[in-house]
Design a protein around this motif. Sequence first.
Motif, PDB file in Angstrom:
ATOM      1  N   ALA A  96      26.951  77.606  -9.549  1.00  0.00           N
ATOM      2  CA  ALA A  96      26.738  78.050  -8.047  1.00  0.00           C
ATOM      3  C   ALA A  96      26.230  79.733  -8.193  1.00  0.00           C
ATOM      4  N   PRO A  97      25.532  80.103  -7.121  1.00  0.00           N
ATOM      5  CA  PRO A  97      25.058  81.382  -7.229  1.00  0.00           C
ATOM      6  C   PRO A  97      26.014  82.540  -7.511  1.00  0.00           C
ATOM      7  N   GLN A  98      25.735  83.339  -8.482  1.00  0.00           N
ATOM      8  CA  GLN A  98      26.793  84.368  -9.108  1.00  0.00           C
ATOM      9  C   GLN A  98      26.551  85.596  -8.256  1.00  0.00           C
ATOM     10  N   THR A  99      27.597  86.407  -8.263  1.00  0.00           N
ATOM     11  CA  THR A  99      27.292  87.923  -7.608  1.00  0.00           C
ATOM     12  C   THR A  99      26.696  88.755  -8.448  1.00  0.00           C
ATOM     13  N   VAL A 100      25.464  89.295  -8.037  1.00  0.00           N
ATOM     14  CA  VAL A 100      24.648  90.008  -9.061  1.00  0.00           C
ATOM     15  C   VAL A 100      25.231  91.124  -9.335  1.00  0.00           C
ATOM     16  N   GLY A 101      25.123  91.163 -10.686  1.00  0.00           N
ATOM     17  CA  GLY A 101      25.668  92.278 -11.526  1.00  0.00           C
ATOM     18  C   GLY A 101      26.891  92.382 -12.033  1.00  0.00           C
ATOM     19  N   ALA A 102      27.477  90.992 -11.678  1.00  0.00           N
ATOM     20  CA  ALA A 102      28.961  90.988 -12.125  1.00  0.00           C
ATOM     21  C   ALA A 102      29.445  90.434 -13.322  1.00  0.00           C
ATOM     22  N   ARG A 103      28.332  89.716 -13.955  1.00  0.00           N
ATOM     23  CA  ARG A 103      28.446  89.409 -15.407  1.00  0.00           C
ATOM     24  C   ARG A 103      27.206  89.043 -16.112  1.00  0.00           C
ATOM     25  N   PRO A 104      27.147  89.108 -17.101  1.00  0.00           N
ATOM     26  CA  PRO A 104      25.556  89.104 -17.907  1.00  0.00           C
ATOM     27  C   PRO A 104      24.974  87.557 -17.655  1.00  0.00           C
ATOM     28  N   GLU A 105      23.854  87.521 -17.725  1.00  0.00           N
ATOM     29  CA  GLU A 105      23.009  86.320 -17.590  1.00  0.00           C
ATOM     30  C   GLU A 105      22.572  85.915 -18.872  1.00  0.00           C
ATOM     31  N   TYR A 106      22.574  84.818 -19.394  1.00  0.00           N
ATOM     32  CA  TYR A 106      21.783  84.384 -20.596  1.00  0.00           C
ATOM     33  C   TYR A 106      20.764  83.274 -20.217  1.00  0.00           C
ATOM     34  N   GLU A 107      19.790  83.920 -20.445  1.00  0.00           N
ATOM     35  CA  GLU A 107      18.333  82.915 -19.881  1.00  0.00           C
ATOM     36  C   GLU A 107      17.796  82.327 -21.146  1.00  0.00           C
ATOM     37  N   SER A 108      18.284  82.274 -22.218  1.00  0.00           N
ATOM     38  CA  SER A 108      17.800  81.644 -23.444  1.00  0.00           C
ATOM     39  C   SER A 108      18.644  81.335 -24.580  1.00  0.00           C
ATOM     40  N   ALA A 286      34.965  92.202   8.763  1.00  0.00           N
ATOM     41  CA  ALA A 286      34.443  93.392   8.478  1.00  0.00           C
ATOM     42  C   ALA A 286      33.598  93.246   7.314  1.00  0.00           C
ATOM     43  N   ARG A 287      33.986  92.396   6.328  1.00  0.00           N
ATOM     44  CA  ARG A 287      33.047  92.304   5.092  1.00  0.00           C
ATOM     45  C   ARG A 287      31.805  91.498   5.403  1.00  0.00           C
ATOM     46  N   ALA A 288      31.930  90.381   6.503  1.00  0.00           N
ATOM     47  CA  ALA A 288      30.862  89.721   6.815  1.00  0.00           C
ATOM     48  C   ALA A 288      29.869  90.516   7.581  1.00  0.00           C
ATOM     49  N   GLN A 289      30.587  91.259   8.391  1.00  0.00           N
ATOM     50  CA  GLN A 289      29.519  92.562   9.188  1.00  0.00           C
ATOM     51  C   GLN A 289      28.592  93.273   8.018  1.00  0.00           C
ATOM     52  N   VAL A 290      29.278  93.615   6.921  1.00  0.00           N
ATOM     53  CA  VAL A 290      28.574  94.652   6.060  1.00  0.00           C
ATOM     54  C   VAL A 290      27.509  93.611   5.479  1.00  0.00           C
ATOM     55  N   LEU A 291      27.558  92.570   5.324  1.00  0.00           N
ATOM     56  CA  LEU A 291      26.520  91.557   4.631  1.00  0.00           C
ATOM     57  C   LEU A 291      25.659  91.244   5.645  1.00  0.00           C
ATOM     58  N   ILE A 317      20.671  86.673  -0.320  1.00  0.00           N
ATOM     59  CA  ILE A 317      22.153  86.636  -0.026  1.00  0.00           C
ATOM     60  C   ILE A 317      22.898  87.274  -1.236  1.00  0.00           C
ATOM     61  N   GLN A 318      22.629  86.919  -2.379  1.00  0.00           N
ATOM     62  CA  GLN A 318      23.220  87.206  -3.638  1.00  0.00           C
ATOM     63  C   GLN A 318      23.064  89.136  -3.498  1.00  0.00           C
ATOM     64  N   GLN A 319      21.969  89.720  -3.350  1.00  0.00           N
ATOM     65  CA  GLN A 319      21.781  91.137  -3.272  1.00  0.00           C
ATOM     66  C   GLN A 319      22.506  91.749  -2.286  1.00  0.00           C
ATOM     67  N   ALA A 320      22.811  91.010  -1.085  1.00  0.00           N
ATOM     68  CA  ALA A 320      23.545  91.598   0.085  1.00  0.00           C
ATOM     69  C   ALA A 320      25.102  91.467  -0.224  1.00  0.00           C
ATOM     70  N   THR A 321      25.334  90.353  -0.981  1.00  0.00           N
ATOM     71  CA  THR A 321      26.857  90.258  -1.184  1.00  0.00           C
ATOM     72  C   THR A 321      27.442  91.305  -2.285  1.00  0.00           C
ATOM     73  N   HIS A 322      26.491  91.985  -3.212  1.00  0.00           N
ATOM     74  CA  HIS A 322      26.627  92.827  -3.835  1.00  0.00           C
ATOM     75  C   HIS A 322      27.069  94.059  -3.275  1.00  0.00           C
ATOM     76  N   GLY A 323      28.294  94.604  -3.399  1.00  0.00           N
ATOM     77  CA  GLY A 323      28.902  95.864  -2.639  1.00  0.00           C
ATOM     78  C   GLY A 323      29.319  95.392  -1.318  1.00  0.00           C
ATOM     79  N   ALA A 324      29.369  94.386  -0.977  1.00  0.00           N
ATOM     80  CA  ALA A 324      29.679  93.885   0.476  1.00  0.00           C
ATOM     81  C   ALA A 324      31.389  93.812   0.506  1.00  0.00           C
ATOM     82  N   GLY A 325      31.969  93.776  -0.666  1.00  0.00           N
ATOM     83  CA  GLY A 325      33.674  93.703  -0.622  1.00  0.00           C
ATOM     84  C   GLY A 325      34.040  92.379  -1.294  1.00  0.00           C
ATOM     85  N   TYR A 326      35.194  92.086  -1.146  1.00  0.00           N
ATOM     86  CA  TYR A 326      35.928  90.882  -1.688  1.00  0.00           C
ATOM     87  C   TYR A 326      35.659  89.742  -0.829  1.00  0.00           C
ATOM     88  N   PHE A 327      35.267  88.607  -1.451  1.00  0.00           N
ATOM     89  CA  PHE A 327      35.372  87.489  -0.706  1.00  0.00           C
ATOM     90  C   PHE A 327      36.176  86.349  -1.335  1.00  0.00           C
TER      91      PHE A 327
END
Length: 569
Positions: A96-108, A286-291, A317-327
């Motif tokens: 699934a799409p991850q929250t941007v910046g929340a954990r490292p990505e391993y692309e190789s 309220a969090r959805a409004q921020v998004l 959507i991933q970028q907008a989710t980052h910093g929008a709060g807890y989901f």
Amino acid sequence: MNRRELVKAGVMVGAAGLVGPRVLAEGDAPMATTKHGLVRGYWSRIAGAPGTYAGKVAAFKGIPYGMDTRLTRFAAPKEPVRWTEPKSCVEWAARAPQTVGARPEYESAKAREAAEARPGYHLPADEGPQSEDCLHVNVWTPGLRGHKKRPVMFYIHGGAFANGTANAALYDGTRLARRGDVVVVTVNHRLNSFGYGYFAELLPGMGFEDSGNAGQLDLVLALRWVRENIAEFGGDAERVMIFGQSGGGAKCATLMAQPPAKGLFHRVLSMSGQQVVGVQPGHATARAQVLLKKLGLDAAKPEVAAKGLRSATMEAIQQATHGAGYFGPVKDGRSLPVDPFEPTDPQQSVDVPMVLGNTHDETRVLIGGGNPALFDLTWETLPAALEKGAPFLKSPTVSLPVDQVIAKYREWNPGYSASDVFFAVTTDSRSWRGEVIEADQRARDVKAQPRTWVYQLNWKSGVDGGKWGAPHTLDIPLAFDNCGASPGMVGNSPADQARAQKMADIVSPMYIAFARTGNPNVKELPEWPAFSLEKRATMILDLPPRVEDDPRGRERRYLGQVPYVQPGS
């Protein structure tokens, strides 16, 4: 994948001869018929393992249980479209799409190897691309079809409700399936705002009624897939155990209160993951409004906003989710009409046997993993660290002074260092409180009480000389019997691995027995009484294991003065 490709893909993981689920090219690939079409898997075997692990396991990775969620974004999932040709299921599918910046990505592969080699406590790296086409299950079984019906162990991954995947060597089900003669299923589902963004009140009538629990409804659909298909994989649809760690345990607790999930599972095992209440609709709105605002959309123009949500790129959507709060799961009056464990246990699940577990030192990884300085605290720097790191000592009505808390913990544990006190206080006030509440609620119900057991993992990881204690996530490799695939969690030396395997030889059979019978008592453990408010019997998982009544009772009573607030609710 042909025979040559299977041989080329063969791998061994971990210490020589100890684990090594490896791809085998012998014989024809296993084939199974699902409701939606044929799937082709591969044979997996424990390399060089005698006795318990003898024989091969049929493995299938990435079986679709739902259609691409890009087509059902912020809505309940739908079944996949039937396919006509056999589908190859031999590699991890998308996560699934991850929250941007929340954990490292391993692309190789090189980056993954570097992650595995780094010092310090760490989980094996996640694998698979990110995509909204993420509704897949992975299955391991000792035998397809036939008259034998095996218990089903359905695992839900952690990562809170924001991140994570079942795509990792840690969750390979080969050893567990062979050891216990069970069918192991792991699942991917929608996360963060994709799974729990609540737009029902902001955009009424636009088809987002189920948006706040879309991720949970993915899990319901996966469990329905199990009910309809698992016999083909040698499983018993009437003996399904859901189990999960951290966020996975919280998802299990939430499913216990969801009417669409009733009857789809028959045992629950929660590992360091509780969900006492759902997110209140007002907070979720309220969090959805921020998004929406971050996406440049205006709820005052519902049709335009709805179109914008559906047409936005996954990355936007991933970028907008980052910093929008807890989901997280929303008490929406639909698929989650009540709070999971407040004020009482979920009535629809009182007769479902349940095991609740936590580790002794949860926050050594949860907090300390990202802040090495916390392992070098002094008595002078400890108060400020607790003021910042232990918010659950305070509430609008009752607060515990940090100096008093420190004095209490030093009195109860005279050998503790300042860092030891920090991790004990934060573990007890943050991670453990939810389990206490859920176990107490179960114990108050005459139907649930005799079907409830509690454990505490005290066994310490060998990583970094034992610095991490018994941290968050440590019970996963023990339950899956995958210590050799998890050197960054249990330790990499032969002595560490041998010691970890002794612990897995206790923990894994307990999980298997609970899946099989609904009772976790096994010969590897002393007699384990059901949890009651009178004795609070708790299995201490260590070498050797033992039962203690009300461990950390002083801490429970002291911290219990502060009203509990579910994070994010």
